[in-house]
Design a protein around this motif. Structure first.
Motif, PDB file in Angstrom:
ATOM      1  N   THR A 148      -5.233 -14.709 -27.032  1.00  0.00           N
ATOM      2  CA  THR A 148      -5.073 -13.277 -26.501  1.00  0.00           C
ATOM      3  C   THR A 148      -4.255 -13.344 -26.291  1.00  0.00           C
ATOM      4  OG1 THR A 148      -5.907 -10.960 -25.132  1.00  0.00           O
ATOM      5  CG2 THR A 148      -5.760 -14.341 -24.037  1.00  0.00           C
ATOM      6  N   VAL A 149      -3.274 -12.866 -25.613  1.00  0.00           N
ATOM      7  CA  VAL A 149      -1.722 -11.964 -24.402  1.00  0.00           C
ATOM      8  C   VAL A 149      -1.949 -12.151 -22.775  1.00  0.00           C
ATOM      9  CG1 VAL A 149      -0.655 -11.916 -26.630  1.00  0.00           C
ATOM     10  CG2 VAL A 149      -1.271  -9.651 -24.978  1.00  0.00           C
ATOM     11  N   GLU A 150      -1.392 -12.673 -22.314  1.00  0.00           N
ATOM     12  CA  GLU A 150      -1.644 -12.491 -21.161  1.00  0.00           C
ATOM     13  C   GLU A 150       0.123 -11.307 -20.565  1.00  0.00           C
ATOM     14  OE1 GLU A 150      -2.560 -15.374 -18.239  1.00  0.00           O
ATOM     15  OE2 GLU A 150      -0.397 -15.772 -18.000  1.00  0.00           O
ATOM     16  N   PRO A 151       0.175 -10.704 -19.054  1.00  0.00           N
ATOM     17  CA  PRO A 151       1.280 -10.127 -18.855  1.00  0.00           C
ATOM     18  C   PRO A 151       1.820 -10.098 -18.291  1.00  0.00           C
ATOM     19  CG  PRO A 151      -0.918  -8.851 -17.797  1.00  0.00           C
ATOM     20  CD  PRO A 151      -0.986  -9.733 -18.795  1.00  0.00           C
ATOM     21  N   VAL A 152       3.076 -10.503 -18.243  1.00  0.00           N
ATOM     22  CA  VAL A 152       4.202 -11.502 -17.049  1.00  0.00           C
ATOM     23  C   VAL A 152       4.728  -9.895 -16.411  1.00  0.00           C
ATOM     24  CG1 VAL A 152       5.780 -12.780 -16.507  1.00  0.00           C
ATOM     25  CG2 VAL A 152       4.371 -12.993 -18.529  1.00  0.00           C
ATOM     26  N   PHE A 153       4.542 -10.464 -14.937  1.00  0.00           N
ATOM     27  CA  PHE A 153       5.262  -9.978 -14.203  1.00  0.00           C
ATOM     28  C   PHE A 153       6.385 -10.078 -13.189  1.00  0.00           C
ATOM     29  CE2 PHE A 153       1.611  -7.764 -14.487  1.00  0.00           C
ATOM     30  CZ  PHE A 153       1.466  -6.886 -15.195  1.00  0.00           C
ATOM     31  N   ARG A 154       6.671 -11.308 -13.177  1.00  0.00           N
ATOM     32  CA  ARG A 154       8.157 -12.324 -12.224  1.00  0.00           C
ATOM     33  C   ARG A 154       7.969 -13.193 -13.373  1.00  0.00           C
ATOM     34  NH1 ARG A 154       3.728 -10.759  -8.949  1.00  0.00           N
ATOM     35  NH2 ARG A 154       4.094  -9.900  -7.645  1.00  0.00           N
ATOM     36  N   ARG A 155       9.807 -13.043 -13.243  1.00  0.00           N
ATOM     37  CA  ARG A 155      10.363 -14.426 -14.122  1.00  0.00           C
ATOM     38  C   ARG A 155       9.650 -16.352 -13.406  1.00  0.00           C
ATOM     39  NH1 ARG A 155      12.978 -11.745 -17.037  1.00  0.00           N
ATOM     40  NH2 ARG A 155      14.650 -10.043 -16.496  1.00  0.00           N
ATOM     41  N   GLY A 156       9.491 -16.949 -14.380  1.00  0.00           N
ATOM     42  CA  GLY A 156       9.420 -18.366 -13.691  1.00  0.00           C
ATOM     43  C   GLY A 156       8.329 -18.262 -13.575  1.00  0.00           C
ATOM     44  N   THR A 157       7.211 -17.871 -13.882  1.00  0.00           N
ATOM     45  CA  THR A 157       5.933 -17.361 -14.032  1.00  0.00           C
ATOM     46  C   THR A 157       5.239 -19.328 -14.819  1.00  0.00           C
ATOM     47  OG1 THR A 157       5.221 -15.150 -14.006  1.00  0.00           O
ATOM     48  CG2 THR A 157       3.450 -16.722 -14.673  1.00  0.00           C
ATOM     49  N   PRO A 158       5.136 -19.913 -14.393  1.00  0.00           N
ATOM     50  CA  PRO A 158       4.081 -20.855 -15.141  1.00  0.00           C
ATOM     51  C   PRO A 158       3.202 -20.457 -16.336  1.00  0.00           C
ATOM     52  CG  PRO A 158       3.237 -21.078 -13.300  1.00  0.00           C
ATOM     53  CD  PRO A 158       3.909 -19.639 -12.814  1.00  0.00           C
ATOM     54  N   LEU A 159       3.420 -21.624 -16.960  1.00  0.00           N
ATOM     55  CA  LEU A 159       2.647 -21.656 -18.474  1.00  0.00           C
ATOM     56  C   LEU A 159       1.392 -21.184 -17.675  1.00  0.00           C
ATOM     57  CD1 LEU A 159       3.989 -23.697 -21.463  1.00  0.00           C
ATOM     58  CD2 LEU A 159       3.778 -21.060 -21.438  1.00  0.00           C
ATOM     59  N   PRO A 160       0.298 -21.484 -18.271  1.00  0.00           N
ATOM     60  CA  PRO A 160      -1.752 -21.638 -18.401  1.00  0.00           C
ATOM     61  C   PRO A 160      -1.735 -23.112 -18.856  1.00  0.00           C
ATOM     62  CG  PRO A 160      -0.676 -19.748 -20.012  1.00  0.00           C
ATOM     63  CD  PRO A 160      -0.019 -19.853 -19.502  1.00  0.00           C
ATOM     64  N   ALA A 161      -1.848 -23.993 -18.440  1.00  0.00           N
ATOM     65  CA  ALA A 161      -2.286 -25.701 -18.039  1.00  0.00           C
ATOM     66  C   ALA A 161      -2.372 -25.714 -19.673  1.00  0.00           C
ATOM     67  CB  ALA A 161      -3.478 -25.965 -17.790  1.00  0.00           C
TER      68      ALA A 161
END
Length: 200
Positions: A159-172
């Protein structure tokens, strides 16, 4: 956690449809089953997107895009093509089903001015190509670029995950794939390392 729960819920919808498939993949009953499950996938994705925005602290009255129904004739054509040309009819049924949620996420991103990108999220049993895409993180400007819609291979549980903030860490799991790719240095070397890791 929220995204993994969403991925697992979508995967369960696909598995439930596979469990009910009969011999004739092009029957009205199978196409109706796939389209009904596609609607469930869409609804699950709509709830996920709203919950994800809320978890990110975004409360601005955003309204999700409308569902984009798939015509029965189009679903039948896709399934027939996959079955006849590649022997992968059941996998295409899953792609048709999960396309409901994937299309919902793509429409939501297109309408959401707060989302800055997407990152692909996959299962631990994904293929090396999906793992490489997940390891890239939030470099995708659209859900389609991250693998939305028909960009997923048949039977894919990503699936895909939206990103709302710069620097959001990757899922583990994606971070593990990113580290493996960095160590490998190229996609060909990554495929070998990925296969060795899977076989270990």
């Amino acid at each position: 956690m929220l995204t993994e729960a969403h991925r697992l819920a979508q995967s369960a919808i696909g598995r439930a449809v596979l469990a009910e498939l009969g011999e004739d993949l092009l029957s009205d009953a199978v196409v109706d089953l796939a389209l009904e499950a596609r609607g469930k996938s869409d609804a699950v994705a709509a709830r996920y997107y709203a919950a994800f925005r809320q978890a990110e602290g975004i409360a601005d009255g955003f309204v999700l895009g409308e569902a984009d129904p798939l015509a029965p004739a189009t679903a039948r054509e896709r399934i027939a093509d996959a079955a006849n040309r590649f022997g992968q009819g059941p996998g295409e049924v899953v792609r048709v089903v999960l396309g409901g949620g994937r299309d919902r996420l793509a429409r939501s991103l297109g309408a959401d001015s707060r989302a800055i990108g997407w990152q692909r999220v996959c299962s631990s049993s994904c293929c090396s190509f999906c793992a490489m895409l997940a390891g890239r993180g939030a470099v995708y400007r659209s859900a389609r670029a991250a693998g939305d819609g028909r960009g997923y291979h048949r039977s894919c549980a990503c699936t895909v995950e939206p990103v709302f903030r710069r620097g959001t860490p990757l899922p583990a799991r994606s971070q593990v794939f990113a580290d493996l790719y960095d160590e490998a240095g190229s996609f060909d070397a990554f495929k070998v390392a990925f296969r060795e890791r899977a076989e270990a």
